[in-house]
Scaffold this motif. Structure first.
Motif, short mmCIF file in Angstrom:
data_model
loop_
_atom_site.label_atom_id
_atom_site.label_comp_id
_atom_site.label_asym_id
_atom_site.label_seq_id
_atom_site.Cartn_x
_atom_site.Cartn_y
_atom_site.Cartn_z
N VAL A 41 -66.81 13.28 -51.95
CA VAL A 41 -68.02 13.32 -52.78
C VAL A 41 -67.86 12.39 -53.99
O VAL A 41 -68.77 11.65 -54.34
CB VAL A 41 -68.32 14.78 -53.21
CG1 VAL A 41 -69.38 14.80 -54.30
CG2 VAL A 41 -68.77 15.61 -52.00
N TRP A 42 -66.68 12.41 -54.61
CA TRP A 42 -66.52 11.60 -55.81
C TRP A 42 -66.66 10.11 -55.52
O TRP A 42 -67.18 9.36 -56.33
CB TRP A 42 -65.22 11.90 -56.56
CG TRP A 42 -63.96 11.33 -55.96
CD1 TRP A 42 -63.09 12.00 -55.16
CD2 TRP A 42 -63.42 10.01 -56.12
NE1 TRP A 42 -62.06 11.18 -54.79
CE2 TRP A 42 -62.22 9.95 -55.37
CE3 TRP A 42 -63.81 8.87 -56.81
CZ2 TRP A 42 -61.44 8.81 -55.28
CZ3 TRP A 42 -63.03 7.72 -56.72
CH2 TRP A 42 -61.86 7.70 -55.97
N LEU A 93 -70.33 9.44 -55.32
CA LEU A 93 -70.95 9.46 -56.65
C LEU A 93 -70.56 8.24 -57.46
O LEU A 93 -71.38 7.65 -58.16
CB LEU A 93 -70.60 10.76 -57.39
CG LEU A 93 -71.14 12.04 -56.74
CD1 LEU A 93 -70.72 13.27 -57.54
CD2 LEU A 93 -72.66 12.01 -56.58
N LYS A 147 -72.62 5.31 -56.24
CA LYS A 147 -73.98 5.71 -55.84
C LYS A 147 -75.00 4.58 -55.93
O LYS A 147 -75.88 4.47 -55.07
CB LYS A 147 -74.44 6.96 -56.61
CG LYS A 147 -74.55 6.81 -58.09
CD LYS A 147 -74.88 8.15 -58.71
CE LYS A 147 -74.87 8.03 -60.22
NZ LYS A 147 -74.93 9.33 -60.89
N ARG A 207 -69.47 21.07 -50.54
CA ARG A 207 -68.38 20.88 -51.50
C ARG A 207 -67.14 20.37 -50.78
O ARG A 207 -66.82 20.81 -49.67
CB ARG A 207 -68.08 22.24 -52.14
CG ARG A 207 -67.05 22.24 -53.25
CD ARG A 207 -66.58 23.64 -53.54
NE ARG A 207 -65.88 24.15 -52.39
CZ ARG A 207 -66.24 25.23 -51.72
NH1 ARG A 207 -67.24 25.96 -52.08
NH2 ARG A 207 -65.54 25.58 -50.67
N GLY A 209 -65.65 17.54 -55.41
CA GLY A 209 -66.91 17.89 -56.08
C GLY A 209 -67.93 18.35 -55.06
O GLY A 209 -67.60 18.61 -53.91
N ILE A 265 -72.26 18.06 -53.60
CA ILE A 265 -73.45 17.23 -53.54
C ILE A 265 -74.54 17.99 -52.80
O ILE A 265 -74.25 18.78 -51.89
CB ILE A 265 -73.11 15.87 -52.87
CG1 ILE A 265 -74.24 14.86 -53.09
CG2 ILE A 265 -72.81 16.02 -51.38
CD1 ILE A 265 -73.80 13.40 -52.85
N THR A 299 -81.15 15.89 -59.44
CA THR A 299 -79.99 16.78 -59.50
C THR A 299 -79.11 16.31 -60.66
O THR A 299 -79.34 15.23 -61.21
CB THR A 299 -79.16 16.69 -58.21
OG1 THR A 299 -78.78 15.33 -58.02
CG2 THR A 299 -79.94 17.17 -56.99
N ARG A 300 -78.07 17.09 -60.95
CA ARG A 300 -77.17 16.72 -62.04
C ARG A 300 -76.52 15.35 -61.76
O ARG A 300 -76.32 14.54 -62.66
CB ARG A 300 -76.10 17.80 -62.19
CG ARG A 300 -75.36 17.72 -63.52
CD ARG A 300 -74.55 18.97 -63.72
NE ARG A 300 -73.86 19.31 -62.47
CZ ARG A 300 -72.56 19.60 -62.38
NH1 ARG A 300 -71.83 19.62 -63.45
NH2 ARG A 300 -72.02 19.88 -61.21
N GLU A 301 -76.24 15.12 -60.50
CA GLU A 301 -75.58 13.86 -60.13
C GLU A 301 -76.59 12.72 -59.99
O GLU A 301 -76.20 11.56 -59.86
CB GLU A 301 -74.83 14.01 -58.80
CG GLU A 301 -73.69 15.03 -58.81
CD GLU A 301 -74.16 16.48 -58.76
OE1 GLU A 301 -75.29 16.71 -58.29
OE2 GLU A 301 -73.42 17.36 -59.22
N GLU A 312 -78.97 12.84 -53.91
CA GLU A 312 -78.77 13.87 -52.89
C GLU A 312 -78.67 13.16 -51.55
O GLU A 312 -78.96 11.96 -51.43
CB GLU A 312 -79.94 14.86 -52.88
CG GLU A 312 -81.26 14.23 -52.50
CD GLU A 312 -82.44 15.20 -52.53
OE1 GLU A 312 -82.29 16.33 -53.04
OE2 GLU A 312 -83.52 14.81 -52.03
#
Ligand code: AMO
Length: 443
Positions: A7-8, A11, A14, A43, A47, A49, A86-88, A91
């Motif tokens: 995930v990292w 991100l 991205k 997860r 992290g 997503i 989203t926070r990131e 999605e």
């Protein structure tokens, strides 16, 4: 084929990956079903997503699969990375979800917030506890400390060694050994690579280090002792004094403190709101134990009998003193009494009741022990006798010293204690993936 990514990684890249295809594999953290729109938070170690599917836009199979997901199911999701509120900021709009495995029982521990559960529950279900990135961060830091240790000593000309863990004798007076049945003999699990790191120096490797497990059969039930821990050991020949050994210990500590901005150390410190280790530019203070007795008595009203070791309160107070008076998270206490040090320690020439030895305290807890070793054969035999030990039981070790042993010294550092003090953990068990203590040999 699409490559699975952390995930990292997604991100971090991205901007580049936006509107492109990605594959994320991990565990189902949470599911939210709003009817026409369905969400799953996936997860992995690094992290989480958000994955989404919308009626009319996403394949029906994807919508059905999200409906059937359970918390902690193992899945791989293929989809398109999209901007989202989203926070990131992104999605994954799923095009395909593959369910790889589904829990067979209700979860005994919630992964999210697992750190708030009791330690026995967390350790009992450690595989769930560790899925919490806050917990994983501890072990990423542990790996980082070990890596810095390896890199620092390698850069200083030390050779990594791998010594036996099944041994014929204990090395650390005071600490107990675990016996093991070794064919028709009794052997022991190594309490320390002590004899064999000295062996390696005498055998001509000159400067060596080892990262390995050690075993202590101490029936302690404290927050700072384990029955199995990882020891970071060094040993070096041709020293002029035990200060040379401290210089090398300090070199490593300085290297570690200088690198805590690197990942994953940065993330671990941030997760635990921990301050970076503080060291005075002038060097870590080196305080003779005789002076420490005085400081404890005069400043804190704590009496320690001359010739005795510092207890945990004494260490804590010396840590406080170092922080408040010397602006240091670290302090060396040096010249320990012969009475409290193992037989292999070199006694001081000017006062044989003291030794060329040291401990390093970090935020008030001993994390390192070391010193100069006795390398003269006859003196070593006499040290053994003085400790009430039979030289015959140590003959295999004494033999190393018969054919040319250079002056040498070294140190042993507790990996879990370094991590525990860096993050401010309450219990050393939190810094061991699967701790062994008086009660635990499973999981
Ligand atoms: P010592 O026995 O002091 O010295 O151990 C060295 C360091 O190991 C850590 N430590 C422990 N950590 C967790 N659980 C325990 N039960 C435990 N016991 C010790 C501490 C300690 O400072 N051979 C010598 C080292 C040397 O002189 O080279 C030795 O083992 O951080």
């Amino acid at each position: 084929m699409l490559k699975e990514r952390f995930v990292w990684e997604v991100l971090a890249e991205k901007e580049k990956l936006l509107e492109g295809e990605v594959r994320i594999c991990g565990w189902v953290h949470r599911i939210r079903d709003l009817g026409r729109v369905k969400f799953a938070i996936i997860r992995d170690r690094s992290g989480s997503i958000q994955v989404t599917a919308k009626k009319g836009e996403s394949p029906d199979t994807v919508l059905e699969t999200i409906e059937s997901l359970r918390q902690e199911s193992v899945v791989c999701v293929d989809g398109v990375l999209k901007k989202a509120p989203t926070r990131e900021g992104v999605e994954v709009k799923a095009t395909k979800i593959t369910v790889i495995n589904t829990p067979v029982e209700p979860l005994p521990l919630e992964v999210e917030g697992s750190e708030k559960a009791s330690l026995p529950t967390r350790l009992r279900y450690r595989w769930l506890d560790l899925r919490n990135p806050k917990i994983t961060a501890v072990f990423e830091l542990e790996a980082f400390v070990a890596r810095v240790f390896r890199e620092y000593y390698t850069s200083q000309g030390f050779v990594e060694i791998f010594t036996p863990k099944i041994v014929a004798a204990g090395t650390e007076s005071g600490a107990e050994v675990f016996p093991v049945l070794y064919f028709d003999k009794t052997a022991f699990l190594a309490q320390s690579p002590q004899f064999y790191k000295q062996f390696a120096v005498i055998a001509g490797l000159e400067r060596v280090f080892e990262i390995g497990p050690v075993f202590r059969a101490e029936p302690h039930h404290t927050s700072r002792h384990l029955n199995e821990y990882h020891s970071l050991d060094i040993e070096l020949g041709f020293i002029e004094s035990f200060h040379d050994v401290m210089d090398y210990v300090e070199g490593f500590i300085r290297s570690l403190a200088g690198r805590v901005e690197e990942e994953p150390a940065r993330r671990a410190l941030e997760t635990y709101s921990a301050e970076p280790p503080r060291l005075p530019a002038s060097g870590i203070p080196r305080i003779p134990i005789a002076e420490a007795y005085e400081i404890l008595r005069e400043k804190y009203g704590k009496e320690v009998e001359e010739g005795e070791d510092l207890d945990s309160e004494g260490e804590r107070l010396m840590g406080q003193y170092a922080r408040e008076e010397l602006d240091s998270d670290f302090v060396f206490i040096i010249e320990y009494p012969w009475k409290v040090r193992p037989f292999y320690t070199m006694r001081m020439e000017s006062n044989p009741e003291l030794t060329y030895s040291f401990d390093l305290l970090y935020r008030g807890l001993e994390i390192v022990t070391g010193g100069q070793r006795e390398h003269r054969y006859h003196q070593l035999v006499s040290n053994l006798k003085d400790k009430g030990l039979e030289p015959e039981g140590f003959q295999f070790y004494l033999d190393f010293f018969k054919h040319g042993a250079p002056p040498h010294g070294g140190a042993g550092m507790g990996l879990e204690r370094i991590v525990m003090q860096t993050l401010g953990l309450d219990n050393i068990r939190e810094a061991r993936m699967l701790p062994r203590d008086t009660e635990r040999i499973t999981p």
